[in-house]
Design an enzyme around this catalytic site. Structure first.
Site, PDB file in Angstrom:
ATOM      1  CE  LYS A  69       8.999  -3.798  -8.436  1.00 22.86           C
ATOM      2  NZ  LYS A  69       9.387  -4.812  -9.425  1.00 22.86           N
ATOM      3  NE  ARG A  90       4.531   1.125  -0.885  1.00 22.90           N
ATOM      4  CZ  ARG A  90       5.636   0.695  -0.315  1.00 22.90           C
ATOM      5  NH1 ARG A  90       6.789   0.881  -0.899  1.00 22.90           N
ATOM      6  NH2 ARG A  90       5.604   0.085   0.846  1.00 22.90           N
ATOM      7  CG  ASN A 125       1.538   1.326   3.782  1.00 18.14           C
ATOM      8  OD1 ASN A 125       0.413   1.523   3.363  1.00 18.14           O
ATOM      9  ND2 ASN A 125       2.625   1.791   3.207  1.00 18.14           N
ATOM     10  N   GLY A 126       0.695  -2.096   6.447  1.00 22.38           N
ATOM     11  CA  GLY A 126       1.095  -3.139   7.391  1.00 22.38           C
ATOM     12  C   GLY A 126      -0.131  -3.841   7.934  1.00 22.38           C
ATOM     13  CD  GLU A 149       5.491 -12.021 -12.139  1.00 22.58           C
ATOM     14  OE1 GLU A 149       5.602 -11.636 -10.982  1.00 22.58           O
ATOM     15  OE2 GLU A 149       6.379 -11.828 -13.001  1.00 22.58           O
ATOM     16  CB  CYS A 157      -0.867   0.159   1.260  1.00 25.77           C
ATOM     17  SG  CYS A 157      -2.013  -1.191   1.576  1.00 25.77           S
ATOM     18  CD  GLU A 166      12.043 -14.371 -13.304  1.00 24.96           C
ATOM     19  OE1 GLU A 166      11.592 -15.017 -12.344  1.00 24.96           O
ATOM     20  OE2 GLU A 166      11.775 -13.172 -13.487  1.00 24.96           O
ATOM     21  CD1 TRP A 226      -2.529  -5.422  -4.138  1.00 25.63           C
ATOM     22  CD2 TRP A 226      -2.031  -6.475  -2.239  1.00 25.63           C
ATOM     23  NE1 TRP A 226      -2.350  -6.753  -4.428  1.00 25.63           N
ATOM     24  CE2 TRP A 226      -2.049  -7.428  -3.286  1.00 25.63           C
ATOM     25  CE3 TRP A 226      -1.741  -6.927  -0.954  1.00 25.63           C
ATOM     26  CZ2 TRP A 226      -1.793  -8.775  -3.082  1.00 25.63           C
ATOM     27  CZ3 TRP A 226      -1.490  -8.275  -0.756  1.00 25.63           C
ATOM     28  CH2 TRP A 226      -1.508  -9.180  -1.815  1.00 25.63           C
ATOM     29  CE  LYS A 250       8.851 -11.285 -14.555  1.00 26.73           C
ATOM     30  NZ  LYS A 250       9.690 -11.627 -13.476  1.00 26.73           N
ATOM     31  CG  HIS A 273      10.005 -39.219 -15.327  1.00 26.50           C
ATOM     32  ND1 HIS A 273      10.131 -40.591 -15.330  1.00 26.50           N
ATOM     33  CD2 HIS A 273      11.228 -38.730 -15.622  1.00 26.50           C
ATOM     34  CE1 HIS A 273      11.395 -40.907 -15.596  1.00 26.50           C
ATOM     35  NE2 HIS A 273      12.078 -39.789 -15.780  1.00 26.50           N
TER      36      HIS A 273
HETATM   37  C1  G6P Z   1       6.274  -9.753  -5.354  1.00 26.39           C
HETATM   38  C2  G6P Z   1       6.626  -9.147  -6.706  1.00 26.39           C
HETATM   39  C3  G6P Z   1       7.682  -9.993  -7.404  1.00 26.39           C
HETATM   40  C4  G6P Z   1       8.894 -10.164  -6.507  1.00 26.39           C
HETATM   41  C5  G6P Z   1       8.501 -10.743  -5.147  1.00 26.39           C
HETATM   42  C6  G6P Z   1       9.662 -10.687  -4.168  1.00 26.39           C
HETATM   43  O1  G6P Z   1       5.589 -10.939  -5.551  1.00 26.39           O
HETATM   44  O2  G6P Z   1       5.466  -9.047  -7.514  1.00 26.39           O
HETATM   45  O3  G6P Z   1       8.066  -9.370  -8.615  1.00 26.39           O
HETATM   46  O4  G6P Z   1       9.814 -11.004  -7.130  1.00 26.39           O
HETATM   47  O5  G6P Z   1       7.452  -9.969  -4.569  1.00 26.39           O
HETATM   48  O6  G6P Z   1       9.951  -9.347  -3.917  1.00 26.39           O
HETATM   49  P1  G6P Z   1      11.328  -8.820  -3.385  1.00 26.39           P
HETATM   50  O7  G6P Z   1      11.135  -7.322  -3.289  1.00 26.39           O
HETATM   51  O8  G6P Z   1      11.553  -9.445  -2.042  1.00 26.39           O
HETATM   52  O9  G6P Z   1      12.370  -9.201  -4.358  1.00 26.39           O
END
Ligand code: G6P
Length: 611
Positions: free
Chosen positions: A606, A27, A100-101, A491, A2, A484, A74, A488, A507
């Site tokens: 994020k 955020r 936030n939190g 996501e 947030c 990865e 969020w 991507k 398998h």
């Molecule tokens: C969220 C983001 C990802 C990120 C992950 C870990 O899920 O959407 O893109 O990889 O957090 O975040 P960090 O800031 O700890 O790398």
């Protein structure tokens, strides 16, 4: 996660608050709100959805108020509805709070406050705060905040404004970031520096337990009731960094920034003669005796950062023959990890605020292990609590899907590996020199190849966009990068994607292969090439559509794929840094063709600062 913004000064607050919210939209963006003091009364505006909807609702009616707070949310406790939007107010609309939190004991506090006669209008944990302030307020908002936070359990960054104390903002921080921007006769509070660099570059970073009062006399900060001084830092990020620089999306801009930030991450860390890795932070934090006694490395992270850790495991074990465990932070923290003073833990986090990664760091230290943090955000919670911090210097990453942070994490993990090899006298001079030379050349190689890669991945994306499923395969380091690539694609394009170790396909997963299904096959590891090609042929025999990714010397891929990207040659060990680039672009263009909201994919944020 947030975003918080606060303003106190002489300019109209509303546009500043809205801009601050837009700058932090990544955020969280399922609802937003502001509270501005106008003629001694709090005006509160809320809107569900993106910040643009709040802006539309306010329209030209920006008012005259010069002090206020704002929030982009969020959802965690309570659905994204207008009632649950911040700012929340007390029973009489005299006190407004953004937060936030998570307030862990909010149910208990809520019940107590209800018994005192307070009426709640939302399902959020945050709403207990304005009611608590109302209950505890006597003559001073600062005192009420001090008394209130003493009753809270959990994590918070909060800012309060009140018509009782009309030229004052009061803020508190514990385990959730909060900064104060200091301008000429004006002050800004924000969860993120990006929200205020447009107005000032002088920033104070609040620490855990700080309560700050901002008013016409300046800033007063206390911690446990005692006045404290926090140093002001000058932030030299350029304004451009927070804008898209002509690209349609932040994600594409950030992919294109990769060669530059990779070079930046290496700057000053490799000697001019390419003979040595220089990590003075490591020299200062760990003695030779300690490093020699380390019997395993443990890498802990979430999401994309976890995938960077998987690459590091393979390269460290291959080069240093030191056992490496890699764990997902949310699993690690609860499984009583087997770490002690002989383990060296590396936490990887772009934001430095991911709640599970922070908890993993604390769990490791509690067990006696030393912790190295690889972070992008300076002075973030993880950076500050680690025994040693190595910054990735990727700059602000705004797109939710991480790209440039990932490649800089890889760079730094490689440099850390080489550094350990050098310090423990495992790596020979010539080999180290060769690896450093290869690493040093990578940014230019990637920059030169980017236009061709982009053109080809755009064509591939046009094919993939119509499929519901895609598979990524690879062996060894290629498998770590495949994970990865699949993340991507999922996501941002919402195409279901899975990554498999190529040898494991038969398998089970091969049962899912139907004619035409897109498979992205990575084959950069020379010693595994024949095996990888056999796996590709198995899929081809079932009419899968194969997109290959290999080094330019591996022309044999042309015979077994329906198209192949040939990457500039580098040492196999470093392949992930370069292989991930076409995968990022493929996801980007697939999402673009499908009309997805690339920078802010649904349901994602994020920085995940709650469990
Ligand atoms: C969220 C983001 C990802 C990120 C992950 C870990 O899920 O959407 O893109 O990889 O957090 O975040 P960090 O800031 O700890 O790398």
């Amino acid at each position: 996660m947030c975003g918080i913004i606060g303003y106190l000064g002489y300019r109209k607050a509303m546009p500043i608050l809205l801009e601050g919210l837009f700058a932090q939209e990544y955020r969280g963006y399922d609802s937003a709100g502001v509270a501005v003091l106008e003629d001694g009364t709090l005006r509160v505006e809320h809107s569900v959805g993106k910040i643009a909807l709040l802006e539309q609702k306010i329209g030209d009616n920006i008012g005259e108020g010069v002090i206020g707070i704002g929030h982009t949310r969020w959802a965690t406790h309570g659905r994204p509805t207008e009632d649950n939007c911040h700012p929340h107010t007390d029973c009489h609309g005299n006190i407004a709070v953004v937060h936030n939190g998570i307030i862990e004991n909010y149910l208990e506090l809520r019940e107590w406050l209800q018994n005192q006669g307070h009426t709640f209008t939302s399902q959020t944990d945050t709403e207990v705060l304005p009611h608590l302030l109302e209950e505890l307020y006597q003559t001073d908002l600062y005192q009420a905040m001090s008394d209130a936070v003493a009753r809270l359990r959990g994590a918070y960054a909060c800012v309060a404004v009140s018509s009782f104390d009309p030229r004052r903002l009061v803020a508190a921080r514990k385990d959730s970031p909060l900064v104060i921007g200091v301008g000429e006769g004006e002050y800004f509070l924000a969860s993120d520096i990006a929200a205020l660099i447009r107005y000032t570059r002088n920033v104070i970073i609040l620490e855990n337990g700080d309560i700050a009062v901002v008013d016409d006399h300046g800033i007063k900060i206390t911690n446990q009731g005692q006045p404290v001084q926090r140093k002001m830092v000058y932030v030299d990020w350029d304004k451009e960094a927070a804008e898209k620089a002509g690209f349609p999306h932040f994600m594409l801009k950030e992919i294109h920034e990769q060669p530059a930030v990779m070079a930046k991450t290496m700057r000053g860390r490799i000697s001019d003669d390419l003979e040595q890795v220089l990590l003075p932070e490591m020299d200062a934090a760990f003695s030779d005796e300690f490093l020699k006694g380390v019997n395993k490395l443990v890498i802990v992270a979430c999401g994309t950062s976890y995938h960077a850790g998987l690459v590091a495991k393979q390269s460290i074990e291959r080069l240093l023959r030191l056992p490496v465990e890699v764990d997902i932070a949310s699993e690690y923290r609860y499984r009583k990890p087997l770490v002690d003073e002989h383990a060296l833990v590396v936490v990887v986090s772009q934001s430095g605020e991911t709640a599970d990664t922070l908890a993993a760091l604390r769990e490791s230290q509690y067990n006696g292990a030393k912790v190295i943090a690889i972070c992008n955000v300076m002075d973030s919670s993880i950076a500050r609590e680690a025994d040693c911090v190595l910054y990735t210097w990727a700059g602000v990453e705004i797109a939710v899907a991480s790209t440039k942070a990932y490649v800089t994490q890889l760079m730094l993990l490689y440099m850390l590996t080489f550094y350990l090899g050098q310090r423990l006298q495992i790596l020979s001079g010539d080999y180290l020199h060769h690896l450093l030379q290869e690493l040093d050349e990578l940014p230019d190689k990637i920059a030169a190849q980017l236009p061709t890669i982009e053109e080809t991945t755009r064509e591939w994306a046009e094919y993939i966009k119509d499929y519901d499923d895609a598979f990524f395969i690879g062996r060894g380091l290629d498998h770590s990068v495949a994970l990865e690539g699949a993340l991507k694609l999922k996501e941002i394009s919402y195409i279901h994607a899975e990554a498999y170790a190529a040898g494991e396909l038969k398998h089970g997963t091969i049962a899912l292969i139907e004619p035409g299904i897109p498979v992205i096959a990575l084959a950069t590891q020379q010693f595994l090439l024949e095996k990888s090609i056999s796996n590709i042929v198995e899929l081809k025999a079932r009419d899968a559509h194969i997109f290959g990714i290999a080094f330019e010397q591996t022309q044999s891929m042309a015979k077994v794929t329906d198209g192949c990207i040939y990457l500039p040659q580098t040492d196999d060990l470093l392949a992930p840094i370069i292989t991930v680039v076409p995968l990022q672009l493929l996801a980007y263009y697939a999402a673009d063709y499908r009309g997805c909201e690339i920078d802010q994919p649904r349901n994602l944020a994020k920085s995940v600062t709650v469990e």
